[in-house]
Design an enzyme around this catalytic site. Sequence first.
Site, short mmCIF file in Angstrom:
data_model
loop_
_atom_site.label_atom_id
_atom_site.label_comp_id
_atom_site.label_asym_id
_atom_site.label_seq_id
_atom_site.Cartn_x
_atom_site.Cartn_y
_atom_site.Cartn_z
N LYS A 1 -4.35 -11.40 -6.01
CA LYS A 1 -5.62 -11.71 -5.33
C LYS A 1 -6.74 -10.78 -5.79
CE LYS A 1 -5.10 -8.64 -1.43
NZ LYS A 1 -5.01 -8.30 -0.05
N LYS B 1 0.82 -1.22 0.00
CA LYS B 1 0.00 0.00 0.00
C LYS B 1 0.85 1.26 0.00
CE LYS B 1 -4.42 -1.50 1.87
NZ LYS B 1 -5.44 -1.25 2.89
N LYS C 1 -10.75 -5.32 -3.64
CA LYS C 1 -11.66 -4.20 -3.87
C LYS C 1 -10.90 -2.96 -4.31
CE LYS C 1 -12.21 -3.99 1.04
NZ LYS C 1 -13.24 -4.35 1.96
P1 AMP Z 1 -10.80 -6.75 3.78
O1 AMP Z 1 -11.82 -6.48 2.77
O2 AMP Z 1 -9.40 -6.51 3.34
O3 AMP Z 1 -11.13 -6.18 5.13
O4 AMP Z 1 -10.85 -8.33 3.99
C1 AMP Z 1 -11.90 -8.95 4.68
C2 AMP Z 1 -11.66 -10.43 4.75
O5 AMP Z 1 -11.74 -11.01 3.44
C3 AMP Z 1 -10.26 -10.79 5.29
O6 AMP Z 1 -10.37 -11.91 6.13
C4 AMP Z 1 -9.49 -11.11 4.06
O7 AMP Z 1 -8.44 -12.00 4.29
C5 AMP Z 1 -10.55 -11.74 3.16
N1 AMP Z 1 -10.21 -11.57 1.75
C6 AMP Z 1 -9.99 -10.41 1.08
N2 AMP Z 1 -9.69 -10.62 -0.21
C7 AMP Z 1 -9.72 -11.98 -0.37
C8 AMP Z 1 -9.49 -12.85 -1.49
N3 AMP Z 1 -9.17 -12.36 -2.69
N4 AMP Z 1 -9.63 -14.18 -1.30
C9 AMP Z 1 -9.94 -14.68 -0.10
N5 AMP Z 1 -10.17 -13.92 1.00
C10 AMP Z 1 -10.06 -12.58 0.87
#
Ligand code: AMP
Length: 327
Positions: A193, A110, A196
């Site tokens: 990966k 980031k 968003k």
């Molecule tokens: P975040 O949106 O970064 O707060 O992520 C929320 C949850 O979703 C966390 O547990 C992340 O590890 C999981 N997560 C985010 N992106 C992915 C992805 N591409 N595949 C699997 N899990 C994800």
Amino acid sequence: MRILSGIQPSGILHIGNYLGAMRQQIALQEEHEPIYLLVDLHAITVPQDPKLLRQNTLNAAAMYLALGLDPEKAILYVQSQLSEHAELAWILTTIASMGELERMTQFKEKGRGEERTKVGMGLFSYPLLMAADILLYKAQKVPIGDDQVQHLELARDIAKRFNQRFGDTFPIPDALLAESGARIMGLDDPTVKMSKSATSAYNYIALTDDADTVRNKIKKAVTDSGSEITYGNDKPALKNLLTIFSGVTNEKAETITERYAGKGYADFKTDLADALIAFLSPIQERYQHLLTDEQQLVDILHAGAERARPQAAHTLKEIKEKLGFVL
Ligand code: AMP
Ligand code: TRP
């Protein structure tokens, strides 16, 4: 056993969030009283539009509920509503070192491109706030996607160090990873990966994408060379699509590939899009309905924070006593 996780209310939620984290988080409510945080204090480590942040937080709450989270079973609340998170995070900054925070991949990614001196302090200390979330409830299991494992390792190290210095206080938390789907990859690039913050919306299927958008994105999704539908590491793009297919239908990937023997990508993609739409549409209907009553969402989040508050206050008091603060 205490289970806890957090999710950033900073934009869309995608199928990776669901398959990697939210699905198993919600399943865990049946046997435990898990705590799930909408981590707005984490979200502001990158600039947020205040109106959007507020709406995204309510949206994330509505999506959890639409996906089946039962607020009578699981505790769902907004992190900033309990000041204990920020207070403990400060204390943990005195236990962690610059070196171990600098090693965090997410920080490095980031902060990339920014001049080093301009990278936000919040972004840097972000994993300590996550550690504080976990330790505040002495959580033992943390259901997360693969990308958060490094942060969890740091939380484990901090817990151990605290215990050594101040006496046994925290259990050492373990990550709970989804058996399949812990790392869903981008549709436009199976080497990164699904995220968003991707520059192209063709990277992800948002849980709120409508049928046409889903069809369009799946049609454009990158595939591998060769025309056979097989599940394996030699076909990373297809493997990812199969993981998603399997995730939304609860069929084994092998069962799905058998159906496409002798058929090509076009049939496969049409059916995958249909499966996604069939999975998403009832969720989206509930989601839209939940968003019509904002006050109800706010009330559910308040009630969650009130249920959690006594334990957060109790742990923080114990920590302050151990540190020698006058209470
Ligand atoms: P975040 O949106 O970064 O707060 O992520 C929320 C949850 O979703 C966390 O547990 C992340 O590890 C999981 N997560 C985010 N992106 C992915 C992805 N591409 N595949 C699997 N899990 C994800
Ligand atoms: N850092 C996590 C993410 O970006 C979100 C998070 C915040 C979290 N606090 C947490 C996850 C506590 C697990 C436990 O996805």
